[in-house]
Design a protein around this motif. Structure first.
Motif, PDB file in Angstrom:
ATOM      1  N   GLU A  28       0.093   6.257  13.376  1.00 46.24           N
ATOM      2  CA  GLU A  28      -0.558   4.958  13.568  1.00 46.24           C
ATOM      3  C   GLU A  28      -0.705   4.633  15.053  1.00 46.24           C
ATOM      4  O   GLU A  28       0.019   5.138  15.908  1.00 46.24           O
ATOM      5  N   ARG A  65       1.270   3.395   8.077  1.00 51.20           N
ATOM      6  CA  ARG A  65       0.678   4.718   8.039  1.00 51.20           C
ATOM      7  C   ARG A  65       1.291   5.649   9.078  1.00 51.20           C
ATOM      8  O   ARG A  65       1.624   5.231  10.194  1.00 51.20           O
ATOM      9  N   GLY A 121      -0.830  -1.844  12.140  1.00 51.41           N
ATOM     10  CA  GLY A 121      -1.474  -0.748  12.865  1.00 51.41           C
ATOM     11  C   GLY A 121      -2.959  -0.682  12.565  1.00 51.41           C
ATOM     12  O   GLY A 121      -3.460  -1.317  11.629  1.00 51.41           O
ATOM     13  N   ASP A 165      -3.827   0.942   9.131  1.00 54.07           N
ATOM     14  CA  ASP A 165      -3.413   0.015   8.088  1.00 54.07           C
ATOM     15  C   ASP A 165      -4.383  -1.167   8.007  1.00 54.07           C
ATOM     16  O   ASP A 165      -4.736  -1.628   6.919  1.00 54.07           O
TER      17      ASP A 165
END
Ligand code: GDP
Ligand code: CA
Length: 337
Positions: A85, A82, A106, A109
């Motif tokens: 993040e 993402r 992350g 995520d």
């Protein structure tokens, strides 16, 4: 026009975002108050052989790369994960000594993997979970239906030999931890023999006007999808032309270690060798201008040379447009026997 595409992660996602850019905004959802979007114009059959369970969570890297890229929240530089993040949660896991520590996840995520695992734990099939996750990122409104290749668990494992005899490991361990530096002897798709295509997959191939093979890894992305029982036969039988884009440009993969994957099949990293892997089902093949004379090409395959580097979204859109041009030229095709 109904388009069906097979896709891995970053290469597939960038190409398919270019395809959506090329097609323009969907006329599919003219009334935002109507919760029912129009039928999908693009069905994406994603690779789930890279899926892995980490910290008890089910992670589907290729489906998520597709979902985040098409949904506009991908980390552009990295190509996966993402944008914006942070990594607080995994730092805590590492502080507890939790394993593995070589796979980066992350915080934003991780929420995807938590929700996915919760829904799977409630007994929803992966195809339903994928649809629910994709809905949050607006894929239905873009006219995109994202399907896992199968609802059955399939994991790509890699057999290596570091001197103590053959050893099998999860694909991600070989790719991420070892950076594919230890030669792969072979790939094994664990669970494949018992797997069936996910609901909608065979229909999407049979009913398509065009089938696209984006420049995804030919062995561990497209090759694994093609291994799902019945899928290859469906691609041979469809009357839609099957048009692919080479992931190999000027004798090397554009990113990643497709060369190391092809070497395990005793194949060189060439656009010609990749086309050979699809010879029984392919009708059209786009190669880079640098590879225009780097055949031989399989019989019955129409080859066109175009710039294949997706330097930006415009270049990806032009490449996607070129695949549709070639598909129109070749439609309808005579099903392969
Ligand atoms: P992964 O699952 O994230 O590894 O992604 P894919 O399997 O979808 O795609 C990986 C392949 O995409 C690699 O073999 C790359 O060579 C190819 N690729 C990446 N960027 C480009 C590009 O700009 N042009 C072409 N032709 N191929 C690309
Ligand atoms: Ca992948």
């Amino acid at each position: 026009m109904q388009i069906t595409a097979l896709a891995g992660g970053v290469g597939g996602a960038r190409f398919l975002r270019g395809l959506l850019d090329h097609l323009g905004p969907t006329a599919g959802h003219p009334d935002p108050s109507d919760p029912q979007p129009s039928p999908a114009r693009l069905t994406v059959i994603g690779n789930t052989g890279d899926d892995i369970t980490l910290y008890g969570l089910r992670v589907c890297p290729d489906l998520d790369t597709l979902m985040y890229t098409l949904g506009g929240v991908i980390d552009e530089g990295q190509g996966w994960g993402r944008a914006g993040e942070s990594r607080r949660l995994q730092d805590e896991l590492v502080a507890y000594g939790a394993q593995p520590q070589w796979f980066t996840l992350g915080d934003l995520d991780l929420a995807t993997h938590v929700v996915r695992s919760q829904w799977l734990g409630q007994g929803l099939p992966p195809s339903e979970v994928t649809a629910r996750l994709a809905a949050r990122w607006g894929l239905p409104d873009l006219g995109v239906r994202l399907l896992p290749m199968s609802d059955d668990p399939i994991e790509t494992h890699v057999v290596v030999d570091e001197g103590d005899g053959p050893l099998a490991m999860h694909f991600q361990e070989w790719w991420v931890r070892l950076r594919a530096a230890v030669p792969a002897q072979r790939f094994v798709a664990v669970g494949m023999d018992r797997a069936r295509p996910a609901p909608g997959v065979l229909e999407a191939i049979a009913e398509a006007d065009v089938v696209l093979l984006p420049p995804s890894n030919p062995v561990v992305s497209i090759g694994v999808i093609l291994g799902v029982p019945g899928l290859r036969e469906a691609l041979r039988a469809t009357s839609a032309p099957v048009v692919g884009v080479s992931p190999v440009v000027n004798g090397a993969p554009v990113r990643g270690y497709a060369d190391a994957c092809l070497a395990a099949l005793d194949l060189p990293a060439t656009a010609s060798a990749v086309a050979g892997l699809y010879a029984d089902l392919l009708d059209g093949w786009l190669v880079d201008e640098a590879d225009a004379s780097a055949g031989p090409w399989p019989d019955q395959v129409q080859v066109r040379a175009r710039p294949l580097l997706m330097r930006d979204r415009t270049a990806a859109a032009e490449l996607a447009g070129a695949t549709l041009d070639l598909a129109r030229e070749l439609a309808p095709r005579r099903p392969r026997s």
